[in-house]
Design an enzyme around this catalytic site. Structure first.
Site, PDB file in Angstrom:
ATOM      1  N   HIS A  69       0.821  -1.204   0.000  1.00  0.00           N
ATOM      2  CA  HIS A  69       0.000   0.000   0.000  1.00  0.00           C
ATOM      3  C   HIS A  69       0.863   1.265   0.000  1.00  0.00           C
ATOM      4  CE1 HIS A  69      -2.248   3.148   2.336  1.00  0.00           C
ATOM      5  NE2 HIS A  69      -3.093   2.937   1.353  1.00  0.00           N
ATOM      6  N   GLU A  72       2.080   1.836  -3.397  1.00  0.00           N
ATOM      7  CA  GLU A  72       0.988   2.375  -4.230  1.00  0.00           C
ATOM      8  C   GLU A  72       0.932   3.906  -4.097  1.00  0.00           C
ATOM      9  OE1 GLU A  72      -3.041   3.816  -3.578  1.00  0.00           O
ATOM     10  OE2 GLU A  72      -3.303   1.708  -3.043  1.00  0.00           O
ATOM     11  N   HIS A  73       1.042   4.409  -2.875  1.00  0.00           N
ATOM     12  CA  HIS A  73       1.052   5.872  -2.681  1.00  0.00           C
ATOM     13  C   HIS A  73       2.226   6.519  -3.416  1.00  0.00           C
ATOM     14  CE1 HIS A  73      -1.793   7.109   0.699  1.00  0.00           C
ATOM     15  NE2 HIS A  73      -2.115   5.856   0.439  1.00  0.00           N
ATOM     16  N   GLU A 149      -4.038   8.238   7.180  1.00  0.00           N
ATOM     17  CA  GLU A 149      -5.028   7.351   6.544  1.00  0.00           C
ATOM     18  C   GLU A 149      -5.398   6.224   7.500  1.00  0.00           C
ATOM     19  OE1 GLU A 149      -3.799   5.643   2.808  1.00  0.00           O
ATOM     20  OE2 GLU A 149      -5.703   4.587   2.531  1.00  0.00           O
TER      21      GLU A 149
END
Lengths: 445, 451
Positions: A69, A72-73, A149
């Site tokens: 993840h 991905e950012h 997040e």
């Protein structure tokens, strides 16, 4: 009316048999191993490009949970050719919508835009497939964003916190027990080198699938994919990590969480089951899918009929079987008690519904109704190009393969009442069950 | 400013200048919207879509929570109870008959409208049966005592669930602060006090008063010919009483009821919500420039000013965005964020700084050009599915907009220039009239400190 009615239903099912036939999928593999799937949908002149890397949280381990993840950012932070944020600005200026999502078995990047702009999306995706520029300062800032997040999605939601713990209990030996966003401590120690290694290891053409759905010609998309992705060097991808659940029943588990910021109790019940990818017989997975449909496929299904309306002990009750998964998965039930119900009574009622699946064959009318719902849903799903791209990508990334979609109708129709009873007996039994209870603090005192 | 070309030409030119040759077999296509009037002048909007053998029918009624009166939650409770039994069928029988056709029925309520949506296969027999059920749900719902109590209890529990979320608490408080005594102040989900008052009699009375043809509009998208769509619209409205149109809503207040609200809440983040009543349906000369301004401020995802300032440059927040809600009377322009609690005051000053900068400086031609290119270029995406189309047509039906509304979106957007934006901001973005709500740990004490 009943007779006439039944005849109408039979007629309808005959129509559905042809209606549900999904559009044709065109496939082409580049020399470097990138697989390209194209489905044509001429409506509105738009196209969706979705690039699926076959890597996600289930490829991770402590202490690098969350690395898929985080990467991905960082994929939006610039390449050897382009500065941070330029990807987003270019797509936005061309009227495109774009984003990315990380799952347990995949990391996917998509652009939806006018079909004559598809080339821009492919060019930018090809660039960041092999020329990503990972910068330390940008990484440190982005990790702050990711920690926010996590706070927003999980820490500040009592239900999300509870699900994180239920999930870590329901999966025993499987990486599915770790949260996709990563455990807090792992996020705190994660370094840029972890992301670099992850990128080098998994972002390889042969470990990716490009799915395009829209107003396009398949051959033209293949040419365009060759033009942009052809330059990405071929490399042999690592094999996906093994992560089978222990194959005997893991034993009955119970978790009770009392959270002072919770206001409403919640019951969670999950059974360890194989997925469509791991089942010895696909038939078992389809029978489990039907079992979930019988419980919760519509307003007339058993959970709303018996628990919400009948006894009124639940305000909501749902059942879900996650068939499309690379590893062994769960058949799960989630319910909230009404004022008249409590968690113990609710757990008993859910178990009674499961027992009934084991002990009584599902009646013919009820089974037909479930098939009708599922087949109609297949037709309705053809409405959304984004949804179809997701369907194809998930089937590929979990190793099930997109052709399973073509077999869906046949396999659903082949499920018998005896199949449902058989899988309920084998898998929906106490030794495979985790029961999770979330209680507000006031209720615990 | 840069000359604005018609969309197709602009897109073709950009494609040639862009990075690769196009391979499209088609460019964006605006769907043809047909409009006619059914009973009691109820407007019907229809788009033929033959690609998938399905039909969406939405009936929208001026029966949103703005009509709740002194019992917030009434409109939603009524809509939720509609499909819990009708025309002598109990909820289970209704669901079974519907599901035997493969169709799905759903109801929803926001501040300005109630909506009953049927999604069916387009095959004649199942569609006819599903449409009959929709007609019965609208006009002959049972609204039985047990069903009303059950749905009410579910709404009460949903309110308790909302109190678990700082963002939800902030949103409720923001509408109260922005709208004061106006009907938009209370949420469609209701209030504890409102729900406590509700019973079957009130639900029945609400249904009798607001569910009429004069208060309705119909949207249809799908695999039908015009004549079939006309018959379908007539059928689903056919059993409703003609009724009277609901009176117009009052104008929202010019000043917020409260400038700043701080609520202590146990969490790791502070939810921030800011806003003011900004734009009503039909105010096109202001709506389009404000949409452009919103796109630049916080409507454009990662490329917007708020996302850059809050997320990219400072790492204060995962999500910060702004949104313009167009409603029958002035709907709000809202900015929302969730930020690390320790950095709440810093985040608040960044947000306020960006809003003031926008109000003071407006936008330059290049920013407008980028925003307009995005808004016009992405518009076809919203129309690329029957689901997207029915959403657009439902909004048109709720306000009785002309059939040309969708076709005029792109030219209107392309016509926006810096002077239009300046005028719209002067008219509708006064930062001094903005309400601010903070919900998070220890925000009250900080707010109480002298500056």
């Amino acid at each position: 009316m009943d007779l006439l009615y039944r005849r109408a239903t039979a007629l309808l099912l005959a129509c559905l048999a042809t209606a549900a036939g999904a559009a044709e999928v065109h496939e082409h593999e580049l020399d470097n191993g990138l697989d390209v799937l194209v489905e044509v949908d001429q409506r509105a002149g738009v196209a969706v490009s979705m690039l699926w890397y076959h890597v996600g949280a289930s490829y991770e381990h402590r202490p690098i949970t969350g690395v898929s993840h985080a990467l991905e950012h960082m994929m939006f932070k610039g390449t050897e050719q382009r500065g941070s944020g330029e990807f987003s600005r270019l797509i936005s200026r061309e009227g495109g919508e774009h984003n990315a999502f990380t799952g347990r078995d995949y990391t996917a990047y998509y652009e939806a835009l006018a079909a004559d702009r598809l080339g821009l999306a492919l060019e930018l995706e090809a660039e960041r497939m092999h020329q990503l520029a990972l910068d330390e300062a940008a990484f440190q800032r982005e990790m702050q964003v990711i920690r926010e997040e996590r706070r927003q999605r999980i820490a500040d939601s009592p239900e999300a916190r509870a699900f994180e713990r239920f999930s870590a209990t329901a999966h025993v030996a499987s990486p599915y027990r770790d949260p996709i966003i990563g455990w807090r401590h792992d996020l705190a120690r994660m370094g840029l080198a972890d992301l670099e290694a992850w990128y080098r290891r998994w972002y390889v053409p042969a470990n990716a699938t490009l799915v395009v759905v829209g107003a396009v010609e398949p051959e033209a998309v293949f040419d365009m994919a060759e033009r942009h992705f052809g330059a990405v060097p071929a490399r042999t991808p690592a094999p996906p990590p093994e992560g089978r659940e222990i194959n005997t029943a893991p034993g009955e588990r119970r978790v009770t969480l009392t959270l002072d910021d919770a206001r409403v109790p919640l019951l969670y019940m999950a059974y360890n089951t194989p997925s469509l990818a791991t089942a010895e017989e696909p038939r078992d997975a389809y029978a489990l899918l039907m079992a979930a449909e019988i419980l919760d496929g519509g307003g007339s299904a058993r959970l709303p009929e018996h628990l919400v309306r009948g006894e009124g002990i639940a305000t909501s009750a749902s059942a879900r079987y996650s068939a499309v998964a690379r590893l062994d998965t769960l058949f799960s039930l989630v319910a909230r008690p009404s004022d008249e119900g409590d968690l113990d009574g609710l757990a008993e009622a859910l178990q009674a519904e499961i027992r009934r699946l084991r002990e009584e064959p599902v009646g013919e009318v009820e089974l037909q109704r479930a098939v009708t719902r599922l087949m109609a849903r297949e037709v309705f799903e053809r409405d959304a190009p984004m949804g179809r791209a997701r369907q194809l990508g998930r089937l590929e990334a979990t190793g099930i393969g997109w052709r399973e979609r073509e077999r869906f109708e046949e396999r659903i129709r082949a499920v018998t009442p005896a199949d449902i009873q058989r899988v309920a007996r084998r898998y929906l039994q106490p030794q495979r069950r985790t029961t999770g209870r979330l209680l507000p603090d006031e209720e615990a005192s | 400013m840069a000359p604005r070309r018609p969309l197709q030409a602009a897109m073709a030119a950009a494609a040639a200048a862009a990075l690769s040759a196009g391979t499209a077999t088609a460019g964006p296509v605006a769907p043809e919207v047909q409009r006619w009037q059914a009973r009691a002048d109820a407007p019907v909007y229809f788009v033929e879509a033959h690609e998938v053998p399905m039909v969406d029918v939405a009936v929208v009624l001026d029966a949103g929570s703005a009509r709740d009166g002194d019992t917030p939650g009434l409109a939603r409770l009524t809509a939720r109870t509609l499909d819990e039994g009708a025309a002598g069928m109990d909820a289970g029988e209704l669901a079974r008959r519907l599901e035997d056709t493969g169709a799905r029925l759903s109801t929803s309520v926001n501040r300005s409208r109630a909506r009953v949506h049927l999604r069916s296969l387009s095959e004649e027999a199942p569609l006819a049966e599903a449409a009959t059920l929709l007609r019965q749900v609208l006009a002959e719902p049972t609204l039985g005592e047990a069903a009303v109590q059950r749905e009410r209890q579910q709404m009460q529990q949903a309110l308790r669930t909302q109190r678990q979320s700082a963002a939800k608490v902030a949103e409720r408080a923001l509408y109260e602060a922005m709208y004061g005594e106006h009907p938009y102040a209370t949420p469609p989900s209701g209030t504890e006090a409102g729900l406590a008052e509700l019973d079957r009699a009130r639900v029945e009375a609400f249904h009798r008063k607001h569910y009429s043809a004069a208060n309705a509009g119909v949207a249809i998208v799908g695999d039908l010919e015009r004549a079939e769509a006309e018959a379908l619209a007539a059928k689903v409205l056919g059993a409703l009483p003609a009724g009277e149109p609901a009176p117009a809503l009052p104008e929202p207040p010019a000043e917020p009821a409260e400038d700043e609200v701080r609520i202590d809440f146990p969490a790791e983040q502070t939810a921030i919500a800011m806003g003011l009543p900004a734009i009503a349906r039909g105010e096109e000369s202001l709506e389009y420039p404000l949409r452009v301004a919103n796109q630049v401020l916080g409507g454009g995802g990662l490329v917007s000013r708020l996302a850059r300032a809050m997320r990219e440059e400072r790492g204060l927040s995962y999500s910060t965005a702004s949104r313009l809600h167009v409603a029958p009377v002035r709907g709000p322009w809202i900015v929302r964020s969730s930020v690390k609690a320790e950095r709440t005051e810093e985040a608040l000053s960044v947000l306020r700084g960006e809003i003031r900068r926008l109000a003071r400086e407006g936008l330059d031609a290049a920013e407008i050009d980028d925003a307009v290119r995005h808004l016009t270029g992405s518009f076809p995406l919203a129309l690329a599915s029957n689901r997207g189309l029915i959403r657009q047509l439902s909004a048109m039906a709720a306000s009785g907009l002309p059939a040309s509304h969708l076709a005029s979106y792109i030219p209107r957007m392309e016509a926006v220039d810096p002077a239009d934006v300046r005028r719209a901001l002067d008219a509708r973005l006064d930062p001094g009239r903005m309400a601010t709500v903070l919900v998070g740990p220890n925000v009250e004490a900080v707010g109480a400190e002298p500056e």
